[in-house]
Design a protein around this motif. Structure first.
Motif, PDB file in Angstrom:
ATOM      1  N   ALA A 176      -2.390  -0.354  -0.533  1.00 51.64           N
ATOM      2  CA  ALA A 176      -1.769  -1.317  -1.874  1.00 51.64           C
ATOM      3  C   ALA A 176      -0.971  -2.219  -2.690  1.00 51.64           C
ATOM      4  N   ARG A 177      -1.983  -2.212  -3.038  1.00 43.76           N
ATOM      5  CA  ARG A 177      -2.328  -2.147  -4.638  1.00 43.76           C
ATOM      6  C   ARG A 177      -2.601  -1.789  -5.855  1.00 43.76           C
ATOM      7  N   LEU A 178      -2.662  -0.866  -5.538  1.00 44.97           N
ATOM      8  CA  LEU A 178      -2.767   0.641  -6.522  1.00 44.97           C
ATOM      9  C   LEU A 178      -1.157   0.694  -7.431  1.00 44.97           C
ATOM     10  N   PRO A 179      -1.438   1.203  -8.492  1.00 41.39           N
ATOM     11  CA  PRO A 179       0.112   1.563  -8.958  1.00 41.39           C
ATOM     12  C   PRO A 179       0.117   3.161  -8.377  1.00 41.39           C
ATOM     13  N   PRO A 180       1.493   3.830  -8.339  1.00 43.24           N
ATOM     14  CA  PRO A 180       1.251   4.898  -7.596  1.00 43.24           C
ATOM     15  C   PRO A 180       0.616   5.881  -7.817  1.00 43.24           C
ATOM     16  N   ARG A 181       0.106   6.525  -8.405  1.00 43.67           N
ATOM     17  CA  ARG A 181      -0.067   7.871  -9.059  1.00 43.67           C
ATOM     18  C   ARG A 181      -2.000   7.817  -7.936  1.00 43.67           C
ATOM     19  N   GLN A 182      -2.419   6.103  -8.693  1.00 41.84           N
ATOM     20  CA  GLN A 182      -3.898   6.294  -8.321  1.00 41.84           C
ATOM     21  C   GLN A 182      -4.016   5.942  -6.469  1.00 41.84           C
ATOM     22  N   ALA A 183      -2.855   5.383  -5.592  1.00 45.03           N
ATOM     23  CA  ALA A 183      -2.453   4.750  -4.425  1.00 45.03           C
ATOM     24  C   ALA A 183      -2.048   6.925  -3.609  1.00 45.03           C
ATOM     25  N   HIS A 184      -1.278   7.477  -4.206  1.00 43.76           N
ATOM     26  CA  HIS A 184      -1.433   8.778  -3.734  1.00 43.76           C
ATOM     27  C   HIS A 184      -2.777  10.073  -4.142  1.00 43.76           C
TER      28      HIS A 184
END
Length: 246
Positions: free
Chosen positions: A108-116
């Motif tokens: 939930a706290r990561l940037p979108p690319r790293q969350a993916h």
């Protein structure tokens, strides 16, 4: 030197120096008394710094609220995901649940690319056989180790003999098929290893052994390494071919 400047200097000393560091040593570096250092430590704790230790033992900076949160490189993120998913499989119920919650918070706290990247990680652990579940509350045992208080429990050894033990809990170790406690046993007056699935009726006492857990654990691990090396040398001698003599 103003007190504000001294607080800043003290934080710097705690950040970069090897801990734990005594008030006397910190006072020498900053040119103030040990009593002033104790007052400054209390002030830093009040404003959010997490500093472990106490008078006569030394202080270590655990968490610094003045430093910004760090980002993760992709490989660091993969290592975190791999470790947390391993804990989901080998940890006791409370620890496994905590690992799952940590993964959700991290995503939930990561940037979108790293969350993916976290959600679809390439690396994944898999255990065909999980460790035998503990027969006591592993969470209570871990907390007792953190609090550095002795615990009591009934223990059944590999031969079926039952004894009552009071120990100083030092560390919990997860092996392939079992989880064990490394502890100083008051009954044997020596370091012993106990399987959590053979422990019964865990009772946390009020008998403190603070602040000795870390040095005791260091000594215990060194002792275990030496015993392991001796066992290997003995096995090598037994396996070596004997020279024929006339």
């Amino acid at each position: 030197m103003s007190r504000t400047h001294r607080l800043f200097q003290l934080m710097q000393a705690l950040r970069i120096g090897p801990g734990p560091r005594t008030a006397a040593r910190l006072g020498e570096e900053l040119g103030v008394s040990a009593r002033s250092i104790h007052r400054d430590i209390a002030t830093l704790r009040e404003i959010g710094a997490v500093i472990d230790g106490e008078a006569g033992y030394g202080f270590t900076l655990i968490e610094d609220n003045a430093l910004p949160p760090m980002g993760f490189r992709d490989t660091e993120l993969e290592a975190l995901v791999l470790g947390l998913r391993e804990v989901e499989q080998i940890g006791d119920p409370e620890l496994a649940t905590a690992a799952s919650e940590a993964l959700r918070k991290l995503q939930a706290r990561l940037p979108p690319r790293q969350a993916h990247r976290l959600r679809h990680a390439v690396l994944a652990p898999h255990r065909f056989e999980r460790p035998i579940p503990p027969a006591i509350s592993a969470q209570d045992l871990r907390q007792a180790a953190w609090d550095e208080v002795e615990v009591r429990f009934g223990y059944t050894d590999g031969y079926g003999a039952v004894t009552e033990r009071q120990v100083k809990p030092l560390s919990v170790v997860y092996f392939d098929r079992s989880t064990v406690l490394i502890a100083w046993c008051c009954l044997r007056n020596a370091v012993r290893v106990f399987r959590l699935d053979r422990m019964r009726g865990l009772e946390v006492t009020e008998q403190s052994f603070r602040p000795h857990r870390v040095p005791m654990l260091r000594e215990a691990l060194e002792q275990m390494r030496q015993e392991h090396r001796q066992d290997h040398r003995q096995q090598d001698r037994q396996a070596a071919p004997r020279t024929r003599r006339d």
